[in-house]
Design a protein around this motif. Sequence first.
Motif, PDB file in Angstrom:
ATOM      1  N   ILE A   1      82.868  31.658  16.702  1.00 44.62           N
ATOM      2  CA  ILE A   1      82.681  33.064  16.512  1.00 44.62           C
ATOM      3  C   ILE A   1      81.947  33.456  15.503  1.00 44.62           C
ATOM      4  CG2 ILE A   1      84.093  35.027  16.210  1.00 44.62           C
ATOM      5  CD1 ILE A   1      84.062  34.598  19.043  1.00 44.62           C
ATOM      6  N   PRO A   2      81.876  32.643  14.093  1.00 44.22           N
ATOM      7  CA  PRO A   2      81.133  33.014  13.160  1.00 44.22           C
ATOM      8  C   PRO A   2      79.697  32.994  13.385  1.00 44.22           C
ATOM      9  CG  PRO A   2      82.951  31.857  12.072  1.00 44.22           C
ATOM     10  CD  PRO A   2      83.005  31.805  13.612  1.00 44.22           C
ATOM     11  N   ALA A   3      79.462  31.789  14.061  1.00 47.86           N
ATOM     12  CA  ALA A   3      77.975  31.579  14.533  1.00 47.86           C
ATOM     13  C   ALA A   3      77.359  32.487  15.258  1.00 47.86           C
ATOM     14  CB  ALA A   3      77.774  30.097  15.123  1.00 47.86           C
ATOM     15  N   LEU A   4      78.228  33.111  16.494  1.00 53.51           N
ATOM     16  CA  LEU A   4      77.702  33.934  17.451  1.00 53.51           C
ATOM     17  C   LEU A   4      77.460  35.239  16.677  1.00 53.51           C
ATOM     18  CD1 LEU A   4      80.161  32.929  20.600  1.00 53.51           C
ATOM     19  CD2 LEU A   4      77.779  32.616  20.306  1.00 53.51           C
ATOM     20  N   ALA A   5      78.523  35.698  15.871  1.00 48.79           N
ATOM     21  CA  ALA A   5      78.358  36.869  15.036  1.00 48.79           C
ATOM     22  C   ALA A   5      77.038  37.006  14.291  1.00 48.79           C
ATOM     23  CB  ALA A   5      79.803  37.035  14.095  1.00 48.79           C
ATOM     24  N   GLY A   6      76.667  35.956  13.497  1.00 54.19           N
ATOM     25  CA  GLY A   6      75.492  35.949  12.939  1.00 54.19           C
ATOM     26  C   GLY A   6      74.258  36.149  13.744  1.00 54.19           C
ATOM     27  N   LEU A   7      74.381  35.277  14.994  1.00 53.24           N
ATOM     28  CA  LEU A   7      73.172  35.203  15.752  1.00 53.24           C
ATOM     29  C   LEU A   7      73.092  36.656  16.417  1.00 53.24           C
ATOM     30  CD1 LEU A   7      73.776  31.930  17.577  1.00 53.24           C
ATOM     31  CD2 LEU A   7      71.709  32.427  15.813  1.00 53.24           C
ATOM     32  N   SER A   8      74.089  37.387  16.718  1.00 49.52           N
ATOM     33  CA  SER A   8      74.007  38.473  17.748  1.00 49.52           C
ATOM     34  C   SER A   8      73.766  39.802  16.731  1.00 49.52           C
ATOM     35  CB  SER A   8      75.412  38.998  18.419  1.00 49.52           C
ATOM     36  OG  SER A   8      75.074  39.810  19.009  1.00 49.52           O
ATOM     37  N   ALA A   9      74.476  40.007  15.680  1.00 52.37           N
ATOM     38  CA  ALA A   9      74.218  41.020  14.597  1.00 52.37           C
ATOM     39  C   ALA A   9      72.523  41.184  14.063  1.00 52.37           C
ATOM     40  CB  ALA A   9      75.157  40.804  13.308  1.00 52.37           C
ATOM     41  N   LEU A  10      72.012  39.977  13.606  1.00 48.19           N
ATOM     42  CA  LEU A  10      70.789  39.846  13.545  1.00 48.19           C
ATOM     43  C   LEU A  10      69.799  40.210  14.493  1.00 48.19           C
ATOM     44  CD1 LEU A  10      72.035  38.941  10.721  1.00 48.19           C
ATOM     45  CD2 LEU A  10      69.865  37.303  10.514  1.00 48.19           C
ATOM     46  N   HIS A  11      70.186  39.924  15.835  1.00 51.25           N
ATOM     47  CA  HIS A  11      69.216  40.058  17.002  1.00 51.25           C
ATOM     48  C   HIS A  11      69.275  41.711  16.908  1.00 51.25           C
ATOM     49  CE1 HIS A  11      67.199  39.411  20.824  1.00 51.25           C
ATOM     50  NE2 HIS A  11      68.078  40.322  21.403  1.00 51.25           N
ATOM     51  N   GLY A  12      70.412  42.401  16.844  1.00 51.73           N
ATOM     52  CA  GLY A  12      70.280  43.724  17.270  1.00 51.73           C
ATOM     53  C   GLY A  12      69.920  44.567  15.929  1.00 51.73           C
TER      54      GLY A  12
END
Length: 469
Positions: free
Chosen positions: A162-173
């Motif tokens: 979840i921490p990895a997914l959150a970092g990847l997704s937030a910056l993408h958006g």
Amino acid sequence: MRDTLVLAASKTSGPWTTHDTRLIIAAVAGIALVVLLIAAFSVHPFLALVAGSALTGFAAGVGSADIISNFEDGVGSTLMEVGLLIALGAMLGKLLAESGGADKVVDTLVDRSGPRLLPWTIGLVAVIVALPMFFEIGLVLMLPVIVLVTKKSGLPLMRVAIPALAGLSALHGLIPPHPGPLIAIGFLHAQLGITLAFGIVVAIPTVIICGPLFSIVAARWVPVEGPESAGGVDTSRAASGDVARPPSFGVTLATILFPVVLMLAKALADIVWDSDMTQPVRVVLDFVGEPLVALFLAVVLASVTFGYAVGFDSRQISDRIGASLPPIAGILLIVGAGGGFKQTLIGAGVGDTIGKAANDSGVSILVIAWLLAAAIRLATGSATVATTTAAGIIAPLVAHGQSDSHLALIALAVGTGSLIFSHVNDAGFWLVNQSFKLTVGQTFKTWSVMETLLSVVGFGFVSLLWVVV
């Protein structure tokens, strides 16, 4: 771009019609069918997505030939963008794991961070990796590390994922040079520097709340262990016994970050030289910084650092690269079908219909920007489509004389809205689902909830800045 903006605005003008209602019902019916087939009847997701696309198209009144072409276009464009990257990422991941490099990175992270700090460390690494990368590429690169860290540390999978997914997704958006934020900035004529600064201010606390902190709850909701294989990489054992000289931590980290550096260099060159294509350095960086080229070069580099340098010969390297591909065939089909379903919804006009509902609502422009992007994301499954469509609709509604700060915050409101509740019509949903071997229900409880939190929490910080500035 202005022509696109005008076109987007024209498609979403006019009164609500019975056809608009029909499109909304068709979209809901198609999504419901996909969920029902998978959850209740254990139908393979690929077949369920095909069936859901067909139902949506026919219910929306789209011709049979257009239904097929829309689906095929969606599959083709998705795999064109993501499929090759997933394959190259699987090759890189296989060499990383088989050489002992993944174990080296994992051992270092576990030893230096400890179980309590590991979710925070993984989140920070994801943010760094995500700076120049699309979400899918970052996940492909980090997947072996996420799963191996889970196994070595003994932490539940969701505490690390979840921490990895959150970092990847937030910056993408939220953060330029990702395509969504850049599109919103262009349509709204916002300042890149101000939007970037505000985006970082919003992204950092949002990732903290929705990553390491939410992972505590997600791990309780879905207490699963890491899968034995992920993205074509066998994670059930350490490095292969025929590795003579496992790579050092420095060499391993440099190889992993090599494509990240290339893509970040391209992004910086695009900002520094803007549209000046006469600069030789700009031309070179534009080429090598393309995701496909950067990952290809990374695989070439890994063949040396994770291949010849550790004692593998050419045949052994080739065998390992070949072995990385069969396990991802199912993932590619499902991700492609998710893109096909998305394009079916877009081709039917669902995004334009949602735009109509927002035009005369009388709500604050900031709230409209978020709601519109969120609604289009829910309907079409694409964050980039949601950003493009919402920004095109919002731009003519933005009052003249808005400050640069407020224009930047409107762009970020669109970005946060585009992240909300990823579900079965989103190719990213299936990438996460298949990569971590989750059920559909588990994916909803973790990934979908996390995406919704990113959207809501991020918009909360944007709203706070709106009041302050």
